[in-house]
Design a protein around this motif. Structure first.
Motif, short mmCIF file in Angstrom:
data_model
loop_
_atom_site.label_atom_id
_atom_site.label_comp_id
_atom_site.label_asym_id
_atom_site.label_seq_id
_atom_site.Cartn_x
_atom_site.Cartn_y
_atom_site.Cartn_z
N THR A 50 9.50 -14.79 120.65
CA THR A 50 8.64 -15.72 121.39
C THR A 50 8.95 -17.15 120.96
OG1 THR A 50 6.90 -15.45 119.76
CG2 THR A 50 6.81 -14.02 121.70
N CYS A 51 8.30 -18.09 121.59
CA CYS A 51 8.52 -19.53 121.36
C CYS A 51 8.33 -19.87 119.88
CB CYS A 51 7.56 -20.32 122.23
SG CYS A 51 7.51 -22.09 121.86
N PRO A 52 9.34 -20.47 119.24
CA PRO A 52 9.19 -20.81 117.82
C PRO A 52 8.10 -21.85 117.57
CG PRO A 52 11.37 -21.48 118.65
CD PRO A 52 10.67 -20.76 119.75
N ALA A 53 7.90 -22.78 118.48
CA ALA A 53 6.83 -23.78 118.31
C ALA A 53 5.47 -23.11 118.39
CB ALA A 53 6.96 -24.89 119.35
N CYS A 54 5.31 -22.16 119.32
CA CYS A 54 4.04 -21.41 119.41
C CYS A 54 3.82 -20.61 118.13
CB CYS A 54 4.05 -20.48 120.62
SG CYS A 54 3.84 -21.31 122.20
N ASN A 55 4.89 -20.00 117.60
CA ASN A 55 4.78 -19.23 116.36
C ASN A 55 4.34 -20.12 115.21
OD1 ASN A 55 5.58 -16.88 117.62
ND2 ASN A 55 7.73 -17.10 117.03
N THR A 56 4.93 -21.33 115.12
CA THR A 56 4.58 -22.27 114.06
C THR A 56 3.11 -22.69 114.19
OG1 THR A 56 6.85 -23.06 113.91
CG2 THR A 56 5.14 -24.51 113.04
N GLU A 57 2.68 -22.99 115.41
CA GLU A 57 1.29 -23.38 115.64
C GLU A 57 0.33 -22.23 115.29
OE1 GLU A 57 1.06 -24.64 119.71
OE2 GLU A 57 2.10 -26.52 119.31
N ARG A 58 0.70 -21.02 115.68
CA ARG A 58 -0.15 -19.85 115.38
C ARG A 58 -0.25 -19.63 113.88
NH1 ARG A 58 1.70 -15.41 114.15
NH2 ARG A 58 3.65 -15.57 115.30
N GLU A 59 0.91 -19.72 113.19
CA GLU A 59 0.91 -19.54 111.74
C GLU A 59 0.09 -20.62 111.04
OE1 GLU A 59 5.07 -19.42 110.82
OE2 GLU A 59 5.31 -17.42 111.68
N ALA A 60 0.18 -21.87 111.53
CA ALA A 60 -0.60 -22.97 110.95
C ALA A 60 -2.09 -22.74 111.18
CB ALA A 60 -0.16 -24.30 111.55
N ALA A 61 -2.46 -22.28 112.37
CA ALA A 61 -3.87 -22.00 112.66
C ALA A 61 -4.38 -20.84 111.79
CB ALA A 61 -4.05 -21.67 114.14
N GLU A 62 -3.55 -19.80 111.62
CA GLU A 62 -3.95 -18.68 110.77
C GLU A 62 -4.11 -19.13 109.32
OE1 GLU A 62 -0.87 -15.82 111.54
OE2 GLU A 62 -1.77 -15.18 113.44
N GLN A 63 -3.19 -20.00 108.84
CA GLN A 63 -3.29 -20.50 107.46
C GLN A 63 -4.54 -21.37 107.31
OE1 GLN A 63 -1.35 -19.69 104.74
NE2 GLN A 63 -3.01 -20.72 103.67
N ALA A 64 -4.83 -22.19 108.30
CA ALA A 64 -6.03 -23.03 108.25
C ALA A 64 -7.28 -22.16 108.19
CB ALA A 64 -6.07 -23.97 109.46
N GLU A 65 -7.29 -21.07 108.95
CA GLU A 65 -8.44 -20.16 108.93
C GLU A 65 -8.57 -19.48 107.57
OE1 GLU A 65 -11.81 -18.11 109.92
OE2 GLU A 65 -10.88 -19.83 110.90
N ARG A 66 -7.42 -19.07 106.98
CA ARG A 66 -7.46 -18.48 105.63
C ARG A 66 -7.97 -19.50 104.62
NH1 ARG A 66 -2.64 -16.09 107.48
NH2 ARG A 66 -1.36 -17.67 106.47
N ASP A 67 -7.53 -20.76 104.76
CA ASP A 67 -7.99 -21.81 103.86
C ASP A 67 -9.49 -22.04 104.00
OD1 ASP A 67 -5.38 -22.09 103.02
OD2 ASP A 67 -5.01 -23.95 104.14
N GLU A 69 -11.72 -19.84 105.06
CA GLU A 69 -12.40 -18.67 104.49
C GLU A 69 -12.40 -18.73 102.96
OE1 GLU A 69 -10.38 -15.32 106.20
OE2 GLU A 69 -11.28 -15.64 108.18
N ALA A 70 -11.27 -19.15 102.37
CA ALA A 70 -11.20 -19.26 100.91
C ALA A 70 -12.15 -20.33 100.40
CB ALA A 70 -9.77 -19.56 100.47
N ALA A 71 -12.22 -21.46 101.10
CA ALA A 71 -13.14 -22.53 100.69
C ALA A 71 -14.59 -22.08 100.81
CB ALA A 71 -12.90 -23.79 101.53
N ALA A 72 -14.90 -21.34 101.86
CA ALA A 72 -16.27 -20.84 102.04
C ALA A 72 -16.61 -19.83 100.95
CB ALA A 72 -16.45 -20.21 103.42
N ALA A 73 -15.66 -18.96 100.61
CA ALA A 73 -15.89 -17.98 99.55
C ALA A 73 -16.08 -18.68 98.21
CB ALA A 73 -14.72 -16.99 99.48
#
Length: 146
Positions: A50-67, A69-73
């Motif tokens: 799939t589109c590498p830019a979409c993959n990069t955006e998705r991975e960044a969004a997933e990392q931001a969500e993990r961050d 969640e970690a900050a909330a924990a």
């Protein structure tokens, strides 16, 4: 789609040796435009990247969500620890930066407490702690809560 045979068993998986390189082809992402996709064929199924830019955006969004969640924990653990330490509500949410060190002793105390907090895991493993002593209103509870 149910892929089981009549006896309920799943069909055997195909060996990876049946994975075949399909090469590349031009593809268009509705968000980012053209890119080169790479394809593989496994049995009768073709899979294209799939589109590498979409993959990069998705991975960044997933990392931001993990961050987040970690900050909330971390915030939940900190609140629990403060509650267990019987820190009064008015001292919750304080930080070293919000501490007003007005005397050389207070500046030294905040510096030492920052260092202690930075190396807290080491202190916990060694079983060492800190004792703050002083007159009322000098900032001991603020530093402990920070």
């Amino acid at each position: 789609m149910d892929r089981s045979d009549d006896d309920g068993a799943m069909p055997p998986m195909q060996p990876l040796s049946t994975l075949r390189d399909l090469g590349t082809r031009d593809a268009v992402c509705p968000s980012h435009g053209g890119y080169v996709a790479t394809g593989r064929k496994l049995g009768s199924r073709e899979v294209w990247t799939t589109c590498p830019a979409c993959n990069t955006e998705r991975e960044a969004a997933e990392q931001a969500e993990r961050d987040r969640e970690a900050a909330a924990a971390l915030a939940r653990r900190r609140e629990a620890a403060i509650g267990l330490a019987c820190i009064p509500q008015r001292f919750r949410g304080l930080s070293f930066d919000s501490y007003a060190a007005e005397t050389p002793q207070q500046r030294r105390a905040v510096m030492r407490m920052r260092d202690f907090a930075k190396r807290f895991d080491e202190h916990r493993k060694r079983g060492t702690g800190v004792v703050l002593a002083g007159k009322p209103g000098t900032g001991k509870t603020h530093l402990v809560a920070a």
